[in-house]
Enzyme design. Sequence first.
Site, PDB file in Angstrom:
ATOM      1  N   ASP A 287      20.707  56.050   4.415  1.00 35.73           N
ATOM      2  CA  ASP A 287      21.632  57.050   4.943  1.00 35.73           C
ATOM      3  C   ASP A 287      22.712  57.401   3.918  1.00 35.73           C
ATOM      4  O   ASP A 287      22.981  56.640   2.992  1.00 35.73           O
ATOM      5  CB  ASP A 287      22.337  56.514   6.198  1.00 35.73           C
ATOM      6  CG  ASP A 287      21.353  56.254   7.328  1.00 35.73           C
ATOM      7  OD1 ASP A 287      20.293  56.899   7.348  1.00 35.73           O
ATOM      8  OD2 ASP A 287      21.660  55.395   8.173  1.00 35.73           O
TER       9      ASP A 287
HETATM   10  N1  URA Z   1      18.855  51.484   8.604  1.00 32.40           N
HETATM   11  C1  URA Z   1      19.878  52.344   8.822  1.00 32.40           C
HETATM   12  O1  URA Z   1      20.372  52.451   9.931  1.00 32.40           O
HETATM   13  N2  URA Z   1      20.324  53.066   7.793  1.00 32.40           N
HETATM   14  C2  URA Z   1      19.825  52.957   6.547  1.00 32.40           C
HETATM   15  O2  URA Z   1      20.288  53.649   5.643  1.00 32.40           O
HETATM   16  C3  URA Z   1      18.772  52.063   6.325  1.00 32.40           C
HETATM   17  C4  URA Z   1      18.306  51.342   7.382  1.00 32.40           C
END
Ligand code: URA
Length: 241
Positions: free
Chosen positions: A101
């Site tokens: 993310d």
């Molecule tokens: N899980 C998440 O919630 N975000 C990420 O970036 C990776 C795994």
Amino acid sequence: MERIQKVIANYGYCSRRKAEELLLKGQVRVNSEVIKELGYKVSSKDIIEVEGNIIENQEKEYILLNKPRGVITTTSDDKHRKTVIDLIPSGKRLYPVGRLDYDTTGLLLLTNDGELANLIMHPKNQVEKVYIAKIEGILTGEKIKKLEYGVVIDGIKTGRAKLKVRKIDKKNGTSIVELTIHEGRNHQVKKMFDAVGHAVLKLKRERISFLTLTGINSGEFRYLNPKEVKKLYNELLKSEE
Ligand code: URA
């Protein structure tokens, strides 16, 4: 003869999934003819064109990036935000293996080796992905068990996971925990903690299989060496047997 989407991925143009999308959209030509059939077989003699580009087999490259916060995991962004591709050399067309993310930091692999990318991402290969999360509150033993045995997110139960509490800050009511999972669903870690009533305040991926961030500062990267690539393949193909 191999399936067209596999060849496109192996040549390093994009992931196999993306290749399937492009096929269905009519963006793939073989010997000048538009091909939309996912199972279409091609050989090394065929001329393959994707989105107007003739593609060829490329030398494989593997980059391990320590992704900083505030960078998106795509190859291009229509809002002109910084992408992980802006952080690496622009020589070869590499693409990220899975996704972190915008606000998640840590280990991200980028490669033009579609086969390896596919093996790492496929849940059946059980590649360990280790995340360190700062969460709101303190987990009870019951919640830890729930997270480890699987919680339902988006209507589907998550696979087996491992959870270790690294630190508890009673004063501020937060904890630092380590979660090991084998899948890579969208926002999986945040959704797993949400499912047991704890918001994730910070998230970092610390390890994929045996690969760690040792010696790589935030925003920096290094190339994997041939030994590491071989070891990764060995581990992945072993779990495929
Ligand atoms: N899980 C998440 O919630 N975000 C990420 O970036 C990776 C795994």
